[in-house]
Design a protein around this motif. Sequence first.
Motif, short mmCIF file in Angstrom:
data_model
loop_
_atom_site.label_atom_id
_atom_site.label_comp_id
_atom_site.label_asym_id
_atom_site.label_seq_id
_atom_site.Cartn_x
_atom_site.Cartn_y
_atom_site.Cartn_z
N UNK A 203 0.86 -1.19 0.00
CA UNK A 203 0.00 0.00 0.00
C UNK A 203 0.89 1.24 0.00
N UNK A 204 0.33 2.33 -0.44
CA UNK A 204 1.03 3.61 -0.35
C UNK A 204 0.91 4.16 1.07
N UNK A 205 1.84 5.03 1.48
CA UNK A 205 1.80 5.58 2.83
C UNK A 205 0.46 6.21 3.20
N UNK A 206 -0.19 6.87 2.26
CA UNK A 206 -1.46 7.54 2.55
C UNK A 206 -2.61 6.54 2.73
N UNK A 207 -2.42 5.31 2.26
CA UNK A 207 -3.48 4.29 2.37
C UNK A 207 -3.38 3.47 3.65
N UNK A 208 -2.26 3.56 4.35
CA UNK A 208 -1.97 2.63 5.45
C UNK A 208 -3.05 2.65 6.54
N UNK A 209 -3.37 3.83 7.06
CA UNK A 209 -4.31 3.92 8.19
C UNK A 209 -5.67 3.36 7.80
N UNK A 210 -6.13 3.71 6.61
CA UNK A 210 -7.42 3.20 6.16
C UNK A 210 -7.42 1.69 6.00
N UNK A 211 -6.32 1.14 5.49
CA UNK A 211 -6.23 -0.29 5.27
C UNK A 211 -6.25 -1.07 6.59
N UNK A 212 -5.76 -0.43 7.66
CA UNK A 212 -5.70 -1.11 8.95
C UNK A 212 -6.88 -0.76 9.88
N UNK A 213 -7.85 -0.02 9.37
CA UNK A 213 -8.95 0.45 10.23
C UNK A 213 -9.72 -0.71 10.87
N UNK A 214 -9.86 -1.83 10.16
CA UNK A 214 -10.62 -2.97 10.69
C UNK A 214 -9.90 -3.67 11.84
N UNK A 215 -8.62 -3.36 12.03
CA UNK A 215 -7.86 -3.98 13.12
C UNK A 215 -8.12 -3.31 14.47
#
Length: 414
Positions: A203-215
């Motif tokens: 993922x790109x740096x800007x996508x990281x937080x969104x990608x991990x939101x379900x955690x």
Amino acid sequence: MSGSRTETGKPAANPVLGILTLYLNDSKQLEERPVYQRMTVEAKRLGLDVFVFTPEDVNYRSDRIHALVYDTAAKRWVRRWTAFPAMIFDRCRIQKSKRFELLQKFRTRYKDRLFLNRPIRNKWTVYRTLIRESRFRPHLPHTRLYDTGGDLTGMIRKYPLIYLKPAGGTGGRGILRIQRESGGTLFIQGRDRSRKIIAPQRVGPSELIGRLSSWNLKANRYLIQQGIQLKLDNGRVHDYRMLVQKNGEGAWEVTGCAGRVGAPRSVTSNLHGGGQAWGMDALLRQWIGSETAIARVKSKAEQFGKDVAAYLDNAYGALCELALDLAIDRSGRIWLLEVNPKPAREVFARAGEKETYRKAIVRPLEYAMWLYKRRNRSRHASMHMRTETDADMLSHTYHALRSSGVEEENPGLD
């Protein structure tokens, strides 16, 4: 302090150690039953009786326990009602269940009983305790508790490799490894909370937080830890499990240290996640090479392990064993990844180190005997002092009465 009593109410011939654990499920499955069986056999050789119980087996009205006892003659487990043991060895690991809530009730109600070991909270608490000591700081990867996305992105900018792990997790569950690649892309690998390997993704740096939101990193109290490069030439990660235990004289001693090599595509080396056990020397030869450097690293690691154990023992009180998960980088620097207060022992059996495995089982029993005898000596010394004090007071009273002329009126004092 006295030992347990039998069903007839007579004192038990041997001191009794109760191993406190938790059922894994409602079917009352126990994770380490073969280990407890071996402990029972080894304990008898030392003159110590052992039974296993959980908070669910306690009758809180009568303070009696419906214990699991391994019958060494019949070679089978049986249930027996018994009184409380002289000592308790707490082997309970964290789990999200009603069973763990009942454990907390047990620990509160019986906090004055003699425990071989006490809880040391979670990884974050242990890290904050150790970081206060300057001698340990060079060995602690930078770690912080996740609060906002800025904590994560800040650590990623600072370190090319980080790990995300739950503060109260065990066995490699729910761990993520995030590596910053040359173009800035982030490569994510890991295991879910059931230890299942998740599909790697970039993922790109800007996508990281969104990608991990379900955690739910904040709600699940995740730690962000500086990563140490530990991949072998075959791409598998590795580390070392050091077991430090109190011996039969109450002193901390390193029982053994074995290597662990993770399964393919695994971000952790845990045996339960498919990892393999190695002898420490064999793994260090592959990693460092130089026999001189290996000897130096092993000596430093052993002293470090004893120092950490003694420090945490002083900070938390009543500990009898700890497992230290160590990383050793290419330069030979020792890193403490985490501390496990309820360690398994099978890494030594799987590494073919049978004598170390035997010691790992026996040492808590030897320590229990030492602790029991010390407590009894202390109790007897205290009773002796009280007896002498009572005699001194009686003698003082007698002489005071004589000097006042009262003795003739109280002939019974003699």
